[in-house]
Design an enzyme around this catalytic site. Structure first.
Site, PDB file in Angstrom:
ATOM      1  CD  GLU A 126       9.127  73.653  -4.250  1.00  0.00           C
ATOM      2  OE1 GLU A 126       7.831  72.843  -4.931  1.00  0.00           O
ATOM      3  OE2 GLU A 126      10.119  73.188  -5.082  1.00  0.00           O
TER       4      GLU A 126
ATOM      5  CB  THR B 106       6.733  69.976  -7.504  1.00  0.00           C
ATOM      6  OG1 THR B 106       7.401  70.857  -6.746  1.00  0.00           O
ATOM      7  CG2 THR B 106       5.326  69.923  -6.806  1.00  0.00           C
TER       8      THR B 106
ATOM      9  CG  HIS C  58      10.626  77.338  -6.547  1.00  0.00           C
ATOM     10  ND1 HIS C  58      11.710  77.102  -8.168  1.00  0.00           N
ATOM     11  CD2 HIS C  58       9.835  75.852  -6.979  1.00  0.00           C
ATOM     12  CE1 HIS C  58      11.404  76.067  -8.758  1.00  0.00           C
ATOM     13  NE2 HIS C  58      10.184  75.222  -8.660  1.00  0.00           N
TER      14      HIS C  58
ATOM     15  CG  ASP D 184       9.182  69.885  -2.870  1.00  0.00           C
ATOM     16  OD1 ASP D 184       9.964  70.428  -2.814  1.00  0.00           O
ATOM     17  OD2 ASP D 184       8.907  70.144  -4.409  1.00  0.00           O
ATOM     18  CG  HIS D 185      12.659  68.393  -4.956  1.00  0.00           C
ATOM     19  ND1 HIS D 185      13.007  70.297  -5.041  1.00  0.00           N
ATOM     20  CD2 HIS D 185      10.978  68.681  -5.577  1.00  0.00           C
ATOM     21  CE1 HIS D 185      11.998  70.837  -5.630  1.00  0.00           C
ATOM     22  NE2 HIS D 185      11.312  70.174  -5.864  1.00  0.00           N
TER      23      HIS D 185
HETATM   24  C1  GP9 Z   1       4.912  74.674  -9.350  1.00  0.00           C
HETATM   25  C2  GP9 Z   1       5.593  74.118  -8.258  1.00  0.00           C
HETATM   26  C3  GP9 Z   1       7.513  74.238  -8.507  1.00  0.00           C
HETATM   27  O1  GP9 Z   1       3.825  75.115  -9.396  1.00  0.00           O
HETATM   28  O2  GP9 Z   1       5.200  73.454  -7.724  1.00  0.00           O
HETATM   29  O3  GP9 Z   1       7.486  72.789  -9.242  1.00  0.00           O
HETATM   30  P1  GP9 Z   1       9.216  72.452  -9.060  1.00  0.00           P
HETATM   31  O4  GP9 Z   1       9.616  72.909 -10.157  1.00  0.00           O
HETATM   32  O5  GP9 Z   1       9.974  72.065  -7.649  1.00  0.00           O
HETATM   33  O6  GP9 Z   1       9.156  70.499  -9.199  1.00  0.00           O
HETATM   34 MN    MN Z   2       9.243  71.349  -5.984  1.00  0.00          MN
END
Ligand code: GP9
Ligand code: MN
Length: 733
Positions: free
Chosen positions: A262, A310, A428, A489-490
């Site tokens: 993440e 995500t 996150h 992911d980003h």
């Molecule tokens: C939530 C997680 C976060 O379930 O995958 O998503 P994001 O805020 O990074 O798009």
């Molecule tokens: Mn994410």
């Protein structure tokens, strides 16, 4: 007492009083549903406040419409009718939620098969004794009306006053919308999760929201026809990059394990945070993977997400197509479009089972519906794991170590070879600066931005969680027979915060540019193939869109017949043009175009007045990047895969999946297969491997940092860690 009752009954015997009575009943029932039936994950007083007020504006607006009616019976008929509709919508959602942990969308209602799957035969079983609360008012109302305790008011309600009620409720709704946006900016445009909308705006508004979603999706969809496939097919055929024979099929038949890192950026790899003059390696384990000769590591892979974050990353990695230019594909189309995703493709290549593990509510990013369309057999969301509380989770879900640990009891029951994805979440935004309990210890960065300060410690936590999981895979004997793919992911630090990050990465905040922002969009992509020594660091420029074809070729699956717009990163034919999700944003090894500016990628020197040949070159690249996006969009918004049969894949039957009783389903398959069962659990002679997972705490891993203080006048490690460390000194001697 009697007097109050009488006054109340008199008030209820006026038309306005009757409307307000129905509104209060609707409000009470909604509050009941919010607390007893739905899991809205309401946090903090502000969200409580929003939840309490949100049934009122639209409830009043709708029931209040009856006030315009002059004829007495019609007024009562209509107000009760509207009340019953609101009631029915509330109760259907409450019941549907028990099976699907989500709300009824317009799509669900239109797709008759899923409605019957949700509210059909099993519906009766879904009722609970306390559902009586929902209908308790009916006999009372009937009694009061029948006995004339509530009298019908024959007087016509003044039209101006009716209008005032409409105006007031509309104003209240605008206020509600405004307050909701403060709580969650871009609530309606980004569409994070259905329960976000319900908790902030209520169920009637959710119906409108979901209706609008369906309407916009269908508008594009109905315009598209099979003919639109032709240019797409031509593009994909000409754009396809042939597999590299050296690597083709080297991971054939192995379990595939994805680890979603993440918000993890490439700059963290090999990065050392300096704190109090000492260097701390942020991600020692991921670094070791990065340099291992069993790993194909790509330092020049960029994230290509937009508002879907995500979910955009998942869309690209699972389907080989981009997310949308606006909003999230998974939210807007994921539950309805025909899709050819990795779990489904692999299920036809001998893969026996597929699952996602993620410690957040299943409805977030519409995962629970989209995953079915992707052919995922199982989805282990937060309902399958340790209950979350403030000691084991941050904003978005269960802490990674616990998520991995809790996953094992399910993973070991899956038939092999499997396709499994672990979506981590502890790293996150807003990157807690107070890691909890025994995880405390990795230093915080020292900038003015709290978000940046916490980022390294949460990344370190993620690193340790991944290491624990790898150690488990090795101990359980799953490792050698798997291919493990890790990707960020980003970005974790947004462009607006990057100038504050600059000094930590040897850059200057003052001269920070769009070029620097573009370079920071790199995310790790590492494919670990245990047993091979062909792994290396490969500098090819690429993006998330290339990950699926890369994996397919490693698994020995010919990707050319699938409608995927990326290119195998290991192929010699990879074009190294990375399109960002905004038009005219791209990176190649030579040029970078970002926020309207163009640079030489290698040096960062801006190109302000390109000569003719440079211009032509740039035009060509821009055209290629935009075409790639355009082709993907045509497939996504036109739902073109519904017309495509050349891959011989057939269609996913989403209705065969239920994510509710997965453990039972896994055990049943194991039993049915008996000796043939290939689950780890069966292979280990029905012995669980849960005990093989160990996740030592930060303190246990770095005892030197917590050695007792040599003298008493030491300072604690940092303020965020104060209580844990108040008596221990910093590691620096
Ligand atoms: C939530 C997680 C976060 O379930 O995958 O998503 P994001 O805020 O990074 O798009
Ligand atoms: Mn994410």
């Amino acid at each position: 007492m009697k007097k109050t009752v009488r006054t109340m009954l008199r008030f209820m015997s006026t038309r306005l009083g009757f409307v307000l009575t129905l509104l209060s009943l609707y409000w009470l029932k909604t509050m009941w549903a919010y607390t007893v039936d739905f899991d809205l994950d309401i946090k903090g007083l502000y969200q409580v406040f929003l939840a309490i007020i949100n049934p009122i504006p639209l409830g009043l607006l709708l029931i209040g419409l009856a006030l315009y009616v002059k004829r007495t019976k019609l007024f009562y008929g209509l107000s009760i009718g509207i009340y019953l509709i609101l009631f029915a919508w509330l109760v259907s959602n409450a019941i549907y939620y028990r099976e699907f942990s989500d709300f009824v969308t317009v799509n669900t209602m239109l797709a008759s098969s899923s409605v019957s799957a949700g509210l059909g035969e099993a519906a009766l079983e879904l009722f609970r004794p306390w559902d009586l609360v929902y209908i308790m008012d009916f006999p009372i109302l009937i009694f009061l009306l029948y006995k004339k305790y509530i009298r019908l008011d024959e007087r016509i309600f003044n039209t101006r006053a009716s209008f005032a009620v409409t105006a007031l409720s509309s104003m209240l709704f605008s206020a509600n919308l405004f307050l909701a946006e403060i709580d969650r900016p871009e609530l309606l445009t980004r569409g994070f999760s259905n329960y976000y909308v319900v908790r902030a705006l209520g169920l009637p508004a959710f119906l409108g929201y979901s209706g609008n979603q369906t309407y916009s999706a269908n508008k594009e969809r109905s315009k598209a026809s099979a003919e639109d496939l032709q240019p797409v097919e031509e593009y994909i055929a000409s754009h396809h990059a042939k597999p590299n024979p050296e690597y083709y099929g080297i991971a054939k038949g192995r379990n595939v394990i994805y680890i979603h890192l993440e918000s993890f950026q490439q700059f963290l790899i090999d990065y050392k945070l300096v704190s109090d003059g000492k260097e701390y390696e942020v991600t020692p384990f991921l670094n070791s993977l990065y340099h291992s000769n069993s790993t194909f590591a790509f330092p020049n892979v960029f994230n290509q997400v937009k508002a879907g974050k995500t979910s955009d990353a998942e869309t690209m990695i699972e389907t080989g197509l981009f997310g949308l230019n606006q909003g999230s594909f998974m939210v807007n189309y994921g539950g309805t479009n025909t899709q050819q995703a990795a779990p489904f493709i692999l299920s036809q290549q001998g893969y026996q089972s597929s699952a996602v593990f993620h410690g957040n509510a299943g409805s977030f990013w519409n995962r629970n519906t989209t995953y079915k369309q992707w052919g995922y057999h199982y989805f282990f969301d937060s309902s399958y794991f340790t209950k979350q509380d403030e000691t084991n989770s941050f904003q978005y879900g269960l802490n990674d170590k616990i998520m991995f640990k809790d996953s094992i009891k399910y993973l070991e029951r899956m038939q092999q070879p499997f396709y499994a994805k672990f979506i981590t979440v502890s790293n996150h935004y807003p990157y807690t600066t107070s890691l909890i309990g025994d995880e405390v210890g990795f230093p915080l960065a020292d900038t003015k931005d709290e978000t940046i300060n916490g980022y390294f410690a949460t990344a370190n936590y993620l690193d340790a969680a991944v290491k624990s999981f790898f150690d488990y895979l090795k101990a359980a004997g799953l490792y050698d027979n798997s291919v493990i793919v890790l990707y960020g992911d980003h970005y974790g630090i947004s462009n607006s915060r990057n100038p504050a990050l600059a000094p930590l990465i040897d850059k200057n905040s003052e001269t920070w540019s769009s070029y620097d922002n573009a370079m920071l969009q790199r995310i790790p992509y590492m494919v670990v193939v245990p047993g091979t020594d062909k792994g290396k660091i490969i500098p090819t420029y690429g993006g998330e869109i290339d990950m699926l074809p890369t994996l397919e070729h490693l698994l020995g699956i010919d990707s050319s017949k699938y409608l995927q717009v990326g290119q195998d990163l290991l192929s010699d034919e990879h074009q190294q043009i990375v399109a960002f999700r905004s038009s005219n944003y791209f990176v190649t090894p030579k040029y970078t175009s970002y926020s309207g500016r163009t640079y030489y990628t290698e040096t960062g020197e801006e190109i302000t007045l390109p000569d003719e040949s440079t211009k032509a070159e740039l035009d060509k690249i821009r055209e290629a990047a935009n075409t790639q996006l355009k082709m993907s969009d045509a497939i996504q918004t036109g739902d073109l895969l519904r017309f495509y049969t050349a891959d011989g894949l057939g269609r996913v039957d989403a209705s065969q999946f239920s994510y509710n009783h997965s453990m039972k389903a896994l055990k049943k398959i194991e039993e049915e297969r008996g000796e043939q069962s290939t689950s780890l659990y069966s292979k280990r002679g029905k012995q669980s491997s849960i005990d093989l997972f160990h996740s030592p705490t930060y303190k246990a891993l770095h005892p030197e940092q917590f050695a007792p203080a040599p003298s008493s006048d030491n300072s604690s490690l940092d303020d965020a860690n104060s209580s844990e460390n108040s008596s221990s000194s910093n590691a620096s001697p």
